[in-house]
Design an enzyme around this catalytic site. Structure first.
Site, PDB file in Angstrom:
ATOM      1  N   GLU A  71     -12.600  -2.237   2.277  1.00 41.60           N
ATOM      2  CA  GLU A  71     -13.171  -1.916   3.598  1.00 41.60           C
ATOM      3  C   GLU A  71     -14.241  -0.831   3.481  1.00 41.60           C
ATOM      4  OE1 GLU A  71     -10.181  -1.456   6.707  1.00 41.60           O
ATOM      5  OE2 GLU A  71      -9.558  -3.532   6.444  1.00 41.60           O
TER       6      GLU A  71
ATOM      7  N   GLN B  45       2.109  -6.153   5.522  1.00 41.44           N
ATOM      8  CA  GLN B  45       2.318  -5.809   4.128  1.00 41.44           C
ATOM      9  C   GLN B  45       3.732  -6.194   3.716  1.00 41.44           C
ATOM     10  OE1 GLN B  45       1.036  -1.870   3.008  1.00 41.44           O
ATOM     11  NE2 GLN B  45      -0.880  -2.021   4.146  1.00 41.44           N
TER      12      GLN B  45
ATOM     13  N   GLU C  17      -6.122  -9.324   3.547  1.00 39.48           N
ATOM     14  CA  GLU C  17      -5.301  -8.646   4.573  1.00 39.48           C
ATOM     15  C   GLU C  17      -5.263  -9.532   5.805  1.00 39.48           C
ATOM     16  OE1 GLU C  17      -5.941  -4.463   5.372  1.00 39.48           O
ATOM     17  OE2 GLU C  17      -6.471  -4.099   3.268  1.00 39.48           O
TER      18      GLU C  17
ATOM     19  N   GLU D 106       0.846  -1.202   0.000  1.00 40.18           N
ATOM     20  CA  GLU D 106       0.000   0.000   0.000  1.00 40.18           C
ATOM     21  C   GLU D 106       0.876   1.244   0.000  1.00 40.18           C
ATOM     22  OE1 GLU D 106      -2.838  -0.015   3.191  1.00 40.18           O
ATOM     23  OE2 GLU D 106      -3.826   1.806   2.477  1.00 40.18           O
TER      24      GLU D 106
HETATM   25  O1  AHR Z   1      -2.980  -2.708   6.184  1.00 45.78           O
HETATM   26  C1  AHR Z   1      -3.275  -1.509   6.806  1.00 45.78           C
HETATM   27  C2  AHR Z   1      -4.753  -1.129   6.701  1.00 45.78           C
HETATM   28  O2  AHR Z   1      -5.513  -2.063   7.390  1.00 45.78           O
HETATM   29  C3  AHR Z   1      -5.340  -1.121   5.327  1.00 45.78           C
HETATM   30  O3  AHR Z   1      -5.107   0.066   4.663  1.00 45.78           O
HETATM   31  C4  AHR Z   1      -6.797  -1.289   5.592  1.00 45.78           C
HETATM   32  O4  AHR Z   1      -7.469  -1.908   4.538  1.00 45.78           O
HETATM   33  C5  AHR Z   1      -6.841  -2.057   6.883  1.00 45.78           C
HETATM   34  O5  AHR Z   1      -7.671  -1.484   7.824  1.00 45.78           O
END
Ligand code: AHR
Length: 500
Positions: A173, A352, A303, A24
Site C-alpha cells: 500500500e 487475516q 488483501e 500481520e
Molecule cells: O489488513 C489490515 C490492513 O489493511 C493492512 O495492514 C493494510 O495493508 C490494509 O490497509
C-alpha cells in the site's frame, strides 16, 4: 433453476494459492493467535506455534501465508527480529494499537510456522521506510546457500540451509500507509528495489509482486504498469505480479457496522459490495492488458475480506471482529470469483488468518474456534490445483434497495485431480430456497455427495457455543434422469462432488 456444466471446456488452472492467507503483526494475529512462545506451558505448542491452530489450518490445506504485513511491513526492520530473543529490539507498533512489539516472532519463526503448515512463503518487504540494502540483505539472509555475510549470520543463528521464498512483495500500500507515493514514483522505486531481490537459486526464482491498487484506483495500476512492465520472464522482467486490495466494508469506512447485528438491508448491501470484486478484477485486467498483451503479469488479490466495527470492549487497533453466516457467503462469493478469473488471478490472501478481520480462527487464551469462513475454505479446498470448467446458473435478481440488487445464486465448478467435478454454489437470498437441476454436458453422472454451511444469517460460533455453525453433510441431493437435483436453502454455501 438450471445449472449447466460443461466439463469438456476447461477455462484455466486454479492455483491453490487462490485460497491463500495473510498474517500481520496486528492485534492478536501473530502473538496469541499463532505464536505463544517456546516456553509456554499452558497452551500446547511446537516451537512456540500453537498446535490447535496449526492442526486446524492443515485441515484446510492452507497453501501460502503472507507476512509480516500489511502496513506493518513498511515499518518492519527484519534485523530486529533475528538472533537471541532477549537481545531483540522492542518497538512500538504505531499502526496497530500502539502496543510494544518485542520482535520475538521474526524470520526464523515465520519460516518455522510455514514448515509446520506445509505452505508456501510470501514475504512482504519494506520499501516505505527501509533501504535497498536492507531488502537485498533480507533476501540474501533467507535464500543464499553459500558463503556470504548474511548467509553466515543465518547459519550462526541456527539455520544452516536456506529457506525458500516463493513470493516477495516489494512494499505494501505504498499509495497510503507505505509512503503516500504517486504511482510513477513508486514504480521507479519498485524498479530499483526489485533489482536487488536476487534469485540466488535459479531453480526457485522468487515471484516478485509490485504494490497494486486500492479498490477502483485504476490510475495506480496504469501508472505502475506503465513504469515497471517490460516482460515478465525470470531474468529480464521486473515484475511477476501486481497486487489489488479490496475489502467488503458494507457500511463505508466511517460507519462500518457491527459484525453480528445487522438487518436484511445490510445483508444485501454486503453481498452487493462483495460482488464488486468481479468488476474490479475485470477493469484492472483491462488496464494491465494495455501494457502486458501476453498476460504475463498476474493479479494478486493479497488483501480481501470483511471489515466491520471491532467487538465491543476490544482495542480499536486490533481489528477483532466476529464472523457469521454472512461472512461465509462473502468468502464463498469471493472464492468463486477468483476461480472464474484464474487465468489472471494467481494468488489471493484473505485478511487475516487469526483474530483479525475476516479470520478463519478466533482464539481466547487456550480456547480456539473455527469461524463459518473456516468451514467455507474447508469445502472449497477441493478446487485447489483443479481445472476450472465452464458453468452457468439460471438466476433471478433479489434484494431490497435498487442499488443493492444481487443475483440469488453464485457458482463456480472445477474438475479436480480426483476426477470429480466440484461445484460450489451460494444462495445469497435471505428468505428463499432454490430448487436446482444440474445438467452436465456429455457425461454420465455416476454419484453425488454434498456438504453445506448454512444457517440463520446472524448465526456464528462463540467460545460458549463453538459448533453452532459448521460444515454439515447434505444428503438431500439425488440423481434423476442423469441430472443433479437438490434444493439449496437460503443463506447457504454448498459443495457438491460429482462422479462422472
Ligand atoms: O489488513 C489490515 C490492513 O489493511 C493492512 O495492514 C493494510 O495493508 C490494509 O490497509
Amino acid at each position: 433453476m438450471k445449472l449447466f456444466i460443461n466439463p469438456k471446456h476447461s477455462q484455466g488452472h486454479i492455483n491453490p494459492e487462490l485460497q491463500g492467507h495473510f498474517s500481520e503483526h496486528l492485534g492478536r494475529c501473530i502473538y496469541e493467535g499463532l505464536y505463544v512462545g517456546e516456553n509456554n506451558k499452558d497452551i500446547p505448542n511446537v516451537n512456540g506455534m500453537r498446535t490447535d491452530v496449526v492442526e486446524a489450518l492443515k485441515q484446510i490445506r492452507i497453501p501460502v501465508l503472507r507476512w509480516p504485513g500489511g502496513c506493518f511491513a513498511d515499518e518492519y526492520h527484519w534485523k530486529d527480529g533475528i538472533g537471541p530473543k532477549e537481545s531483540r529490539k522492542k518497538m512500538i507498533n504505531t499502526h496497530w494499537g500502539g502496543v510494544v512489539e518485542d520482535n520475538s516472532f521474526g524470520t526464523h519463526e515465520f519460516m518455522e510456522l510455514c514448515r509446520q503448515l506445509g505452505c508456501k512463503t510470501y514475504v512482504n518487504g519494506n520499501l516505505g521506510s527501509g533501504t535497498v540494502q536492507e531488502m537485498s540483505e533480507w533476501v540474501e539472509y533467507m535464500t543464499f546457500e553459500g558463503v556470504s555475510p548474511m548467509a553466515d549470520q543465518r547459519k550462526a543463528n541456527g539455520h544452516e540451509a536456506p529457506w525458500t521464498v516463493d513470493y516477495f512483495g516489494v512494499g505494501n500500500e505504498n499509495w497510503g500507509c507505505g509512503g503516500n507515493m504517486r504511482p510513477e514514483y513508486y514504480g521507479d522505486l519498485y524498479r530499483r528495489y526489485q533489482t536487488y531481490v536476487r534469485n540466488y537459486d535459479p531453480k526457485k526464482p522468487i515471484f516478485k509482486i509490485a504494490c497494486g491498487a486500492n479498490a477502483q484506483d485504476y490510475d495506480w495500476t496504469e501508472g505502475v504498469m506503465k513504469t515497471c512492465f517490460r516482460g515478465a520472464d525470470q531474468f529480464h522482467g521486473f515484475m511477476d505480479g501486481i497486487s489489488l486490495h479490496y475489502y467488503t466494508v458494507p457500511g463505508g469506512w466511517e460507519h462500518k457496522g457491527s459484525a453480528v447485528d445487522f438487518d436484511e438491508k445490510r445483508w444485501y448491501k454486503t453481498m452487493a459490495t462483495t460482488l464488486f470484486m468481479e468488476e474490479l478484477i475485470r477493469k484492472h485486467e483491462a488496464v494491465m492488458i494495455r501494457h502486458d498483451k501476453d498476460h504475463k503479469v498476474a493479479l494478486i488479490v493479497d488483501e480481501w475480506g470483511t471489515w466491520y466495527d471491532v467487538e465491543e470492549g476490544t482495542n480499536p487497533g486490533f481489528l477483532y471482529q466476529q464472523n457469521t453466516i454472512r461472512d461465509a457467503l462473502v468468502a464463498g462469493i469471493n472464492l468463486n470469483i477468483f476461480n472464474k478469473h484464474c487465468d489472471r488471478v494467481k494468488m489471493a490472501n484473505i485478511a487475516q488468518l487469526v483474530n483479525v478481520l475476516q479470520a478463519v480462527i478466533l482464539t481466547d487464551g487456550d480456547k480456539m474456534i473455527k469461524t463459518p469462513t473456516y468451514h467455507v475454505f474447508d469445502m472449497y479446498k477441493h478446487h485447489q490445483d483443479a481445472e476450472l470448467v465452464e458453468s452457468y446458473v439460471e438466476n433471478e435478481t433479489i434484494g431490497i434497495e435498487d442499488e443493492n440488487k444481487v443475483p440469488a445464486l453464485h457458482e463456480s465448478v472445477s474438475l479436480g485431480k480426483d476426477g470429480k467435478l466440484h461445484i460450489t454454489i451460494n444462495n445469497l437470498s435471505a428468505e428463499k430456497d432454490y430448487e436446482i437441476e444440474g445438467i452436465v454436458t456429455d457425461s454420465e453422472i455416476k454419484g453425488v455427495s454434498a456438504e453445506i454451511v448454512s444457517g440463520e444469517m446472524h448465526e456464528h460460533n462463540s467460545f460458549d457455543d463453538p459448533e453452532r455453525v459448521t460444515k454439515k453433510s447434505f444428503s438431500d441431493v439425488s440423481i434423476k434422469d442423469n441430472r443433479i437435483c437438490f434444493t439449496i436453502p437460503k443463506c447457504s454455501v454448498m459443495h457438491i462432488a460429482v462422479e462422472i
